[in-house]
Design a protein around this motif. Sequence first.
Motif, mmCIF file in Angstrom:
data_model
loop_
_atom_site.group_PDB
_atom_site.id
_atom_site.type_symbol
_atom_site.label_atom_id
_atom_site.label_comp_id
_atom_site.label_asym_id
_atom_site.label_seq_id
_atom_site.Cartn_x
_atom_site.Cartn_y
_atom_site.Cartn_z
ATOM 1 N N ILE A 19 0.844 -1.190 0.000
ATOM 2 C CA ILE A 19 0.000 0.000 0.000
ATOM 3 C C ILE A 19 0.883 1.245 0.000
ATOM 4 C CG2 ILE A 19 -1.814 1.251 1.227
ATOM 5 C CD1 ILE A 19 -2.635 -1.587 0.156
ATOM 6 N N MET A 20 1.922 1.237 0.820
ATOM 7 C CA MET A 20 2.842 2.370 0.886
ATOM 8 C C MET A 20 3.483 2.625 -0.482
ATOM 9 S SD MET A 20 6.180 2.983 3.288
ATOM 10 C CE MET A 20 7.206 1.888 2.314
ATOM 11 N N ASN A 21 3.952 1.574 -1.128
ATOM 12 C CA ASN A 21 4.582 1.713 -2.445
ATOM 13 C C ASN A 21 3.597 2.264 -3.472
ATOM 14 O OD1 ASN A 21 7.012 0.725 -1.473
ATOM 15 N ND2 ASN A 21 6.541 -1.381 -2.038
ATOM 16 N N ARG A 22 2.366 1.816 -3.403
ATOM 17 C CA ARG A 22 1.322 2.313 -4.321
ATOM 18 C C ARG A 22 1.084 3.807 -4.114
ATOM 19 N NH1 ARG A 22 -4.854 -0.091 -4.500
ATOM 20 N NH2 ARG A 22 -5.673 1.398 -6.000
ATOM 21 N N LEU A 23 0.998 4.220 -2.858
ATOM 22 C CA LEU A 23 0.752 5.633 -2.557
ATOM 23 C C LEU A 23 1.947 6.519 -2.910
ATOM 24 C CD1 LEU A 23 -1.107 5.137 0.815
ATOM 25 C CD2 LEU A 23 -2.095 6.110 -1.281
ATOM 26 N N GLU A 24 3.145 5.973 -2.788
ATOM 27 C CA GLU A 24 4.351 6.738 -3.120
ATOM 28 C C GLU A 24 4.404 7.115 -4.600
ATOM 29 O OE1 GLU A 24 7.794 5.494 0.039
ATOM 30 O OE2 GLU A 24 7.414 4.105 -1.608
ATOM 31 N N GLN A 25 3.716 6.370 -5.442
ATOM 32 C CA GLN A 25 3.708 6.646 -6.874
ATOM 33 C C GLN A 25 2.861 7.865 -7.218
ATOM 34 O OE1 GLN A 25 5.808 4.836 -8.754
ATOM 35 N NE2 GLN A 25 6.304 3.884 -6.801
ATOM 36 N N TYR A 65 -6.011 0.456 1.623
ATOM 37 C CA TYR A 65 -5.962 1.549 0.649
ATOM 38 C C TYR A 65 -7.292 2.298 0.614
ATOM 39 C CZ TYR A 65 -5.380 4.169 -3.659
ATOM 40 O OH TYR A 65 -5.311 5.188 -4.582
ATOM 41 N N ASP A 66 -8.395 1.567 0.530
ATOM 42 C CA ASP A 66 -9.710 2.209 0.486
ATOM 43 C C ASP A 66 -10.002 2.972 1.769
ATOM 44 O OD1 ASP A 66 -10.204 1.297 -2.095
ATOM 45 O OD2 ASP A 66 -11.249 -0.505 -1.402
ATOM 46 N N ALA A 67 -9.587 2.425 2.904
ATOM 47 C CA ALA A 67 -9.804 3.107 4.182
ATOM 48 C C ALA A 67 -8.990 4.400 4.262
ATOM 49 C CB ALA A 67 -9.447 2.177 5.337
ATOM 50 N N ILE A 68 -7.783 4.380 3.714
ATOM 51 C CA ILE A 68 -6.952 5.590 3.687
ATOM 52 C C ILE A 68 -7.603 6.644 2.800
ATOM 53 C CG2 ILE A 68 -4.755 6.531 2.844
ATOM 54 C CD1 ILE A 68 -3.452 3.883 3.825
#
Length: 89
Positions: A19-25, A65-68
């Motif tokens: 999830i972190m890697n996905r958001l970093e993009q 991810y959806d909760a964030i």
Amino acid sequence: MKPMIEFCASNMHHGTDEIMNRLEQDDSYEVIEYGCLGNCGECYLKPYALVDGTIVAVDDVDELYDAIMKAIDQQQADRDALDKLLDDL
């Protein structure tokens, strides 16, 4: 101002690194990884992240991810409502 999403390195055993890697993009977010966020009980039990200082925890990493995203939207809606209230004064 970008939403700040913080992850604990000790929580990565739940799969939060994906999830972190996905958001970093996405440049829309400020994503930070710490060695420890000081929420050891939460960290041990379930996947979580801090969104602008608020704990977002879920039972399954696939929901994180959806909760964030939901937390970011809710925090923005709260800020907008406060701005409107202040403007109306």
